[in-house]
Design a protein around this motif. Structure first.
Motif, PDB file in Angstrom:
ATOM      1  N   ALA A  40       0.801  -1.427  -0.024  1.00 41.43           N
ATOM      2  CA  ALA A  40       0.068   0.039  -0.003  1.00 41.43           C
ATOM      3  C   ALA A  40       0.899   1.476   0.017  1.00 41.43           C
ATOM      4  N   LYS A  41       1.986   1.199   0.751  1.00 44.54           N
ATOM      5  CA  LYS A  41       2.649   2.422   0.948  1.00 44.54           C
ATOM      6  C   LYS A  41       3.584   2.679  -0.520  1.00 44.54           C
ATOM      7  N   ALA A  42       4.207   1.560  -1.147  1.00 47.17           N
ATOM      8  CA  ALA A  42       4.952   1.704  -2.286  1.00 47.17           C
ATOM      9  C   ALA A  42       3.896   2.191  -3.444  1.00 47.17           C
ATOM     10  N   ARG A  43       2.655   1.566  -3.685  1.00 42.47           N
ATOM     11  CA  ARG A  43       1.572   1.975  -4.817  1.00 42.47           C
ATOM     12  C   ARG A  43       1.262   3.208  -4.314  1.00 42.47           C
ATOM     13  N   GLU A  44       1.159   3.748  -3.182  1.00 44.57           N
ATOM     14  CA  GLU A  44       0.549   5.108  -2.939  1.00 44.57           C
ATOM     15  C   GLU A  44       1.671   6.210  -3.265  1.00 44.57           C
ATOM     16  N   SER A  45       2.826   5.697  -3.356  1.00 40.76           N
ATOM     17  CA  SER A  45       3.841   6.609  -3.706  1.00 40.76           C
ATOM     18  C   SER A  45       4.620   6.454  -4.880  1.00 40.76           C
ATOM     19  N   ARG A  46       3.886   5.543  -5.529  1.00 40.85           N
ATOM     20  CA  ARG A  46       4.237   5.067  -6.966  1.00 40.85           C
ATOM     21  C   ARG A  46       5.696   4.523  -7.047  1.00 40.85           C
ATOM     22  N   ILE A  47       6.022   3.633  -6.228  1.00 41.83           N
ATOM     23  CA  ILE A  47       7.460   3.097  -6.263  1.00 41.83           C
ATOM     24  C   ILE A  47       6.971   1.762  -6.890  1.00 41.83           C
ATOM     25  N   PRO A  48       8.043   1.309  -7.852  1.00 42.57           N
ATOM     26  CA  PRO A  48       7.777   0.018  -8.465  1.00 42.57           C
ATOM     27  C   PRO A  48       7.649  -1.375  -7.300  1.00 42.57           C
ATOM     28  N   VAL A  49       6.859  -2.190  -7.763  1.00 44.46           N
ATOM     29  CA  VAL A  49       6.817  -3.343  -6.915  1.00 44.46           C
ATOM     30  C   VAL A  49       6.951  -4.374  -7.808  1.00 44.46           C
ATOM     31  N   ILE A  50       7.762  -5.325  -7.401  1.00 51.26           N
ATOM     32  CA  ILE A  50       8.386  -6.640  -8.073  1.00 51.26           C
ATOM     33  C   ILE A  50       8.161  -7.499  -7.167  1.00 51.26           C
ATOM     34  N   TYR A  51       7.498  -8.617  -8.045  1.00 55.05           N
ATOM     35  CA  TYR A  51       7.282  -9.882  -7.223  1.00 55.05           C
ATOM     36  C   TYR A  51       8.092 -11.002  -8.201  1.00 55.05           C
ATOM     37  N   VAL A  52       8.672 -11.818  -7.116  1.00 48.63           N
ATOM     38  CA  VAL A  52       9.568 -12.886  -7.773  1.00 48.63           C
ATOM     39  C   VAL A  52       8.751 -14.090  -7.625  1.00 48.63           C
ATOM     40  N   GLN A  53       8.564 -14.818  -8.466  1.00 48.08           N
ATOM     41  CA  GLN A  53       7.996 -16.240  -8.213  1.00 48.08           C
ATOM     42  C   GLN A  53       8.845 -17.470  -8.556  1.00 48.08           C
ATOM     43  N   TYR A  87      14.371 -19.738 -10.718  1.00 44.57           N
ATOM     44  CA  TYR A  87      14.243 -21.332 -10.390  1.00 44.57           C
ATOM     45  C   TYR A  87      15.360 -21.758  -9.444  1.00 44.57           C
ATOM     46  N   VAL A  88      15.983 -20.732  -8.984  1.00 47.21           N
ATOM     47  CA  VAL A  88      17.104 -21.027  -7.569  1.00 47.21           C
ATOM     48  C   VAL A  88      16.729 -19.853  -6.651  1.00 47.21           C
ATOM     49  N   PRO A  89      17.575 -19.977  -5.580  1.00 50.04           N
ATOM     50  CA  PRO A  89      16.955 -18.972  -4.562  1.00 50.04           C
ATOM     51  C   PRO A  89      17.497 -17.395  -4.954  1.00 50.04           C
ATOM     52  N   ASP A  90      18.494 -17.313  -5.491  1.00 49.08           N
ATOM     53  CA  ASP A  90      18.944 -15.921  -6.075  1.00 49.08           C
ATOM     54  C   ASP A  90      18.030 -15.378  -7.093  1.00 49.08           C
ATOM     55  N   SER A  91      17.241 -14.346  -6.873  1.00 50.71           N
ATOM     56  CA  SER A  91      16.311 -13.741  -7.708  1.00 50.71           C
ATOM     57  C   SER A  91      17.160 -13.272  -9.097  1.00 50.71           C
ATOM     58  N   ASP A 117      16.115 -17.927   5.104  1.00 50.49           N
ATOM     59  CA  ASP A 117      17.337 -18.559   5.061  1.00 50.49           C
ATOM     60  C   ASP A 117      17.613 -18.965   3.770  1.00 50.49           C
ATOM     61  N   TYR A 118      16.861 -18.775   2.625  1.00 49.70           N
ATOM     62  CA  TYR A 118      17.093 -19.263   1.351  1.00 49.70           C
ATOM     63  C   TYR A 118      17.014 -17.945   0.404  1.00 49.70           C
ATOM     64  N   CYS A 119      15.831 -17.827  -0.097  1.00 50.44           N
ATOM     65  CA  CYS A 119      15.709 -16.613  -1.210  1.00 50.44           C
ATOM     66  C   CYS A 119      15.920 -15.327  -0.793  1.00 50.44           C
ATOM     67  N   ILE A 120      15.390 -14.948   0.577  1.00 50.97           N
ATOM     68  CA  ILE A 120      15.917 -13.780   0.985  1.00 50.97           C
ATOM     69  C   ILE A 120      17.358 -13.301   1.085  1.00 50.97           C
ATOM     70  N   ASP A 121      18.149 -14.152   1.768  1.00 48.40           N
ATOM     71  CA  ASP A 121      19.597 -14.391   2.018  1.00 48.40           C
ATOM     72  C   ASP A 121      20.202 -14.169   0.873  1.00 48.40           C
ATOM     73  N   ALA A 122      19.791 -15.114  -0.135  1.00 44.83           N
ATOM     74  CA  ALA A 122      20.828 -15.159  -1.481  1.00 44.83           C
ATOM     75  C   ALA A 122      20.271 -13.986  -2.380  1.00 44.83           C
TER      76      ALA A 122
END
Length: 177
Positions: A40-53, A87-91, A117-122
């Motif tokens: 909500a904060k990012a969208r209100e300020s028009r900050i890009p939002v990036i989802y990693v799947q 496909y791996v922890p590193d986005s 301990d996986y994808c956030i850290d990597a």
């Protein structure tokens, strides 16, 4: 902390398959609420939002194009949000994330999501290596317990480690402008 326009919010691997009974994510509802606050904060300020799947092979909880692979409906992407497939922890590994960030002039990343301990850290480590200023949202990343360690112990350990190399703030402290 105020965050400027050369910043993007990243939401990593908050997918249905991560919320199954066999993967008890620590404080899952609180996590979703805090990510929603950040969105909500990012969208209100028009900050890009990036989802990693994250994509996994057949028969796994995050099998590509299955219900488990879908981004959790509580934090669903908006039409203008970017979705990166990994496909791996590193986005950044073998994705177009770096290219997309460069094209948008992004120099700072605010990271949230799963798993600590996986994808956030990597992803954090790689972003720092690439020269990004990184902020980890201390209370908007999570994991589940493993072996003899509780999820809370793992999160606390990683938050201490993150604090040594990146910014570490709670969701309530982050202001995009």
């Amino acid at each position: 902390m105020q965050v400027s326009k050369d910043t993007a919010l990243m939401v990593i691997d908050v997918q249905n398959g991560m919320f199954l009974e066999e993967y008890p994510i620590h404080e899952d509802e609180k996590l979703l609420n805090r990510i929603n606050l950040l969105l909500a904060k990012a969208r209100e300020s028009r900050i890009p939002v990036i989802y990693v799947q994250h994509n996994e092979e057949k028969g796994t909880p995050l099998e590509t194009h299955t219900p488990g692979w879908e981004i959790h409906s509580a934090i669903a992407p908006a039409a203008k949000d970017l979705i990166i497939q990994k496909y791996v922890p590193d986005s950044f590994h073998e994705t177009n994330l770096q290219e997309k960030l460069t094209s948008k002039g992004i120099k700072k990343l605010v990271l949230s999501g799963l798993q600590t301990d996986y994808c956030i850290d990597a992803t954090c480590r790689r972003a720092v290596e690439l020269g990004y200023e990184v902020t980890i949202v201390k209370d908007a990343h999570s994991t589940c317990g493993q072996d003899s360690r509780s999820a809370e112990q793992i999160i606390d350990e990683y938050n201490q480690s993150f604090a040594e190399r990146v910014n570490l703030l709670e969701a309530s402290e982050i202001e995009f402008n």
